[in-house]
Design a protein around this motif. Structure first.
Motif, PDB file in Angstrom:
ATOM      1  N   UNK A 175       0.712  -1.343  -0.011  1.00  0.00           N
ATOM      2  CA  UNK A 175      -0.084  -0.002  -0.217  1.00  0.00           C
ATOM      3  C   UNK A 175       0.855   1.184  -0.102  1.00  0.00           C
ATOM      4  N   UNK A 176       0.610   2.115  -0.861  1.00  0.00           N
ATOM      5  CA  UNK A 176       1.254   3.263  -1.168  1.00  0.00           C
ATOM      6  C   UNK A 176       2.839   3.149  -1.090  1.00  0.00           C
ATOM      7  N   UNK A 177       3.270   2.105  -1.732  1.00  0.00           N
ATOM      8  CA  UNK A 177       4.613   1.887  -2.174  1.00  0.00           C
ATOM      9  C   UNK A 177       5.101   2.888  -2.841  1.00  0.00           C
ATOM     10  N   UNK A 178       6.547   3.471  -2.501  1.00  0.00           N
ATOM     11  CA  UNK A 178       7.364   4.350  -3.145  1.00  0.00           C
ATOM     12  C   UNK A 178       8.531   3.514  -3.947  1.00  0.00           C
ATOM     13  N   UNK A 179       8.649   3.970  -5.316  1.00  0.00           N
ATOM     14  CA  UNK A 179       9.549   3.017  -6.106  1.00  0.00           C
ATOM     15  C   UNK A 179      10.444   4.178  -6.898  1.00  0.00           C
ATOM     16  N   UNK A 180      12.014   3.903  -6.534  1.00  0.00           N
ATOM     17  CA  UNK A 180      12.838   4.641  -7.005  1.00  0.00           C
ATOM     18  C   UNK A 180      12.852   4.700  -8.618  1.00  0.00           C
ATOM     19  N   UNK A 181      13.834   5.665  -8.984  1.00  0.00           N
ATOM     20  CA  UNK A 181      13.774   5.684 -10.631  1.00  0.00           C
ATOM     21  C   UNK A 181      14.596   4.257 -11.038  1.00  0.00           C
ATOM     22  N   UNK A 182      14.653   4.061 -11.977  1.00  0.00           N
ATOM     23  CA  UNK A 182      15.598   2.992 -12.887  1.00  0.00           C
ATOM     24  C   UNK A 182      16.743   3.364 -12.727  1.00  0.00           C
ATOM     25  N   UNK A 183      17.508   2.155 -12.231  1.00  0.00           N
ATOM     26  CA  UNK A 183      19.055   2.314 -12.538  1.00  0.00           C
ATOM     27  C   UNK A 183      19.592   1.275 -13.727  1.00  0.00           C
ATOM     28  N   UNK A 184      20.862   1.261 -14.062  1.00  0.00           N
ATOM     29  CA  UNK A 184      21.343   0.313 -14.956  1.00  0.00           C
ATOM     30  C   UNK A 184      22.546  -0.152 -14.712  1.00  0.00           C
ATOM     31  N   UNK A 185      22.803  -1.463 -15.033  1.00  0.00           N
ATOM     32  CA  UNK A 185      24.080  -2.077 -15.091  1.00  0.00           C
ATOM     33  C   UNK A 185      24.207  -2.743 -16.377  1.00  0.00           C
ATOM     34  N   UNK A 186      25.179  -2.643 -17.048  1.00  0.00           N
ATOM     35  CA  UNK A 186      25.861  -3.201 -18.143  1.00  0.00           C
ATOM     36  C   UNK A 186      26.636  -4.359 -17.892  1.00  0.00           C
ATOM     37  N   UNK A 187      26.293  -5.488 -18.354  1.00  0.00           N
ATOM     38  CA  UNK A 187      26.943  -6.712 -18.036  1.00  0.00           C
ATOM     39  C   UNK A 187      27.885  -7.173 -19.156  1.00  0.00           C
ATOM     40  N   UNK A 188      29.304  -7.129 -19.008  1.00  0.00           N
ATOM     41  CA  UNK A 188      29.972  -7.499 -20.103  1.00  0.00           C
ATOM     42  C   UNK A 188      30.387  -9.224 -20.210  1.00  0.00           C
ATOM     43  N   UNK A 189      30.983  -9.589 -20.982  1.00  0.00           N
ATOM     44  CA  UNK A 189      31.453 -10.989 -21.016  1.00  0.00           C
ATOM     45  C   UNK A 189      32.720 -11.041 -20.063  1.00  0.00           C
ATOM     46  N   UNK A 190      33.035 -12.211 -19.582  1.00  0.00           N
ATOM     47  CA  UNK A 190      34.033 -12.310 -18.786  1.00  0.00           C
ATOM     48  C   UNK A 190      35.618 -11.622 -19.008  1.00  0.00           C
ATOM     49  N   UNK A 191      35.856 -11.861 -20.380  1.00  0.00           N
ATOM     50  CA  UNK A 191      37.092 -11.104 -20.784  1.00  0.00           C
ATOM     51  C   UNK A 191      37.215  -9.751 -20.718  1.00  0.00           C
ATOM     52  N   UNK A 192      35.973  -9.021 -20.644  1.00  0.00           N
ATOM     53  CA  UNK A 192      35.894  -7.496 -20.408  1.00  0.00           C
ATOM     54  C   UNK A 192      36.616  -7.082 -18.955  1.00  0.00           C
ATOM     55  N   UNK A 193      36.654  -8.203 -18.332  1.00  0.00           N
ATOM     56  CA  UNK A 193      37.206  -8.024 -16.746  1.00  0.00           C
ATOM     57  C   UNK A 193      38.616  -8.224 -16.660  1.00  0.00           C
ATOM     58  N   UNK A 194      39.023  -9.000 -17.416  1.00  0.00           N
ATOM     59  CA  UNK A 194      40.843  -9.283 -17.584  1.00  0.00           C
ATOM     60  C   UNK A 194      41.124 -10.306 -18.775  1.00  0.00           C
ATOM     61  N   UNK A 195      42.026  -9.793 -19.448  1.00  0.00           N
ATOM     62  CA  UNK A 195      42.592 -10.467 -20.479  1.00  0.00           C
ATOM     63  C   UNK A 195      43.902 -10.120 -20.630  1.00  0.00           C
TER      64      UNK A 195
END
Length: 371
Positions: A175-195
């Motif tokens: 009841x009367x829930x408050x919802x924040x604005x949307x935020x985003x996370x970009x998920x890359x492949x494993x090699x984007x973390x270290x290669x």
């Protein structure tokens, strides 16, 4: 601005970049741990949850947040595939849990709670409309006992039971829930973390001393590169090399016959950014190299340099993409005190910038398309 009734404030959501103007990043399989300050307007029990989904999904998943004290709530979710995820916080005053907490406190004080039991029927009826059929009989029994003075002892046990508490938690009434604005996370492949990248010149790959190497010659070197622990083979530009102002050995400004020039001086009568230097081989040869590399868990990276030799075809076909000095000559590239007489820069502030950008995008997509 439209005024919206709410009783809970959500602040200080982390992680986020510049108030959500930019997305955060993770790689596949990592967790995103989200914190938020969730503040009510009194002493009521507050519930907060994380809502998240991959951009390709239609509906949100939910995870209830843990209250750490001092209004701070925390929860984590895993990102399992590449692409964008959306996450946000929703919070509300939990009337059903407030009711149950009040009953419990009054019973400990030996107070009679007949009126409170009747008040609880509304929460049970709301709950009954959401739960599985297996739990409906249990809730109907509770409703009956809450309304009967003869079943008072049974009713108070039901009212503070762990089973009822779990149902209130699992099926909240937001009841009367408050919802924040949307935020985003970009998920890359494993090699984007270290290669680990290994750079070398394909023209130096020939087993014959003094002979120009080819993509086919590169293939025999792949096992050695993979064996050293590298997972990316990084190539300099592979396009035709300019002949005007071509550099000679040791960066001399006068090339001698047979000097191959600098790969970053891109473009000649043999083509530009979309062509391959003929002595390296063909597109099919490049595809073969990419395929053989993949078999060894190696990827091919290409240095895509947006600059041109003075005899690049673009200079004739699209002179508006390059800036001339007041005397009509074209300024060669510099990084003072270094001078690159064999290279001229694109004029990115040209009035024809859209056409230039479109062409450079087409160049990029061509090589991405080849793998």
């Amino acid at each position: 601005m439209m005024l919206r009734q709410q009783r809970v404030v959500i602040e200080n959501i982390t992680p986020q970049l510049h108030c959500g103007a930019y997305f955060i990043k993770r790689v596949v399989g990592e967790s995103v741990t989200v914190y938020a300050d969730v503040i009510g307007d009194g002493h009521d029990i507050i519930q907060a949850e994380l809502q998240y989904k991959h951009s390709a999904e239609k509906s949100f998943n939910t995870e209830r947040m843990e209250h750490l004290g001092d209004d701070v709530h925390r929860v984590s979710f895993k990102v399992l595939k590449q692409g964008f995820y959306i996450y946000r916080i929703s919070a509300w005053v939990d009337h059903a849990q407030n009711w149950q907490h009040g009953i419990e406190a009054k019973l400990k004080d030996n107070q009679h709670v007949n009126s409170e039991l009747l008040d609880g029927v509304q929460h049970l009826e709301t709950l009954s409309s959401r739960i599985s059929s297996a739990d409906k009989k249990y809730i109907n029994d509770l409703i009956e006992s809450f309304q009967s003075e003869d079943l008072y002892e049974k009713a108070v046990k039901y009212a503070v039971s762990e089973r009822l508490h779990k149902l209130f938690v699992e099926y909240p009434n937001r009841v009367l829930a408050n919802t924040s604005d949307d935020l985003k996370v970009y998920v890359d492949r494993l090699k984007a973390n270290f290669s680990t990248w290994y750079e070398f010149f394909p023209r130096s790959s020939s087993p014959v001393n003094g002979k120009h190497g080819t993509f086919n010659d590169c293939e025999r070197l792949l096992p050695k590169i993979a064996g050293m622990g590298f997972d990316v083979l990084y190539l300099p530009p592979i396009h035709p090399i300019g002949e005007v102002n071509r550099k000679g050995k040791n960066n001399t400004t006068n090339a001698q016959a047979g000097d191959s020039g600098v790969p970053w001086a891109i473009g000649s009568k043999l083509g530009g950014h979309k062509e391959i230097h003929p002595e390296l081989g063909t597109e099919e040869d490049l595809k073969s190299l990419i395929k053989k590399a993949k078999e060894l868990d190696l990827e091919i990276a290409l240095d895509l340099a947006f600059q041109a030799a003075p005899d690049h075809p673009y200079i004739t076909s699209n002179p508006e993409w390059f800036r001339k000095r007041p005397d009509g000559t074209m300024q060669y590239a510099e990084n003072p005190p270094k001078k690159y007489q064999d290279i001229v820069n694109f004029y990115f502030e040209t009035p024809a910038f859209k056409e230039l950008w479109s062409e450079l995008l087409a160049v990029t997509l061509k090589w991405v398309g080849l793998g």
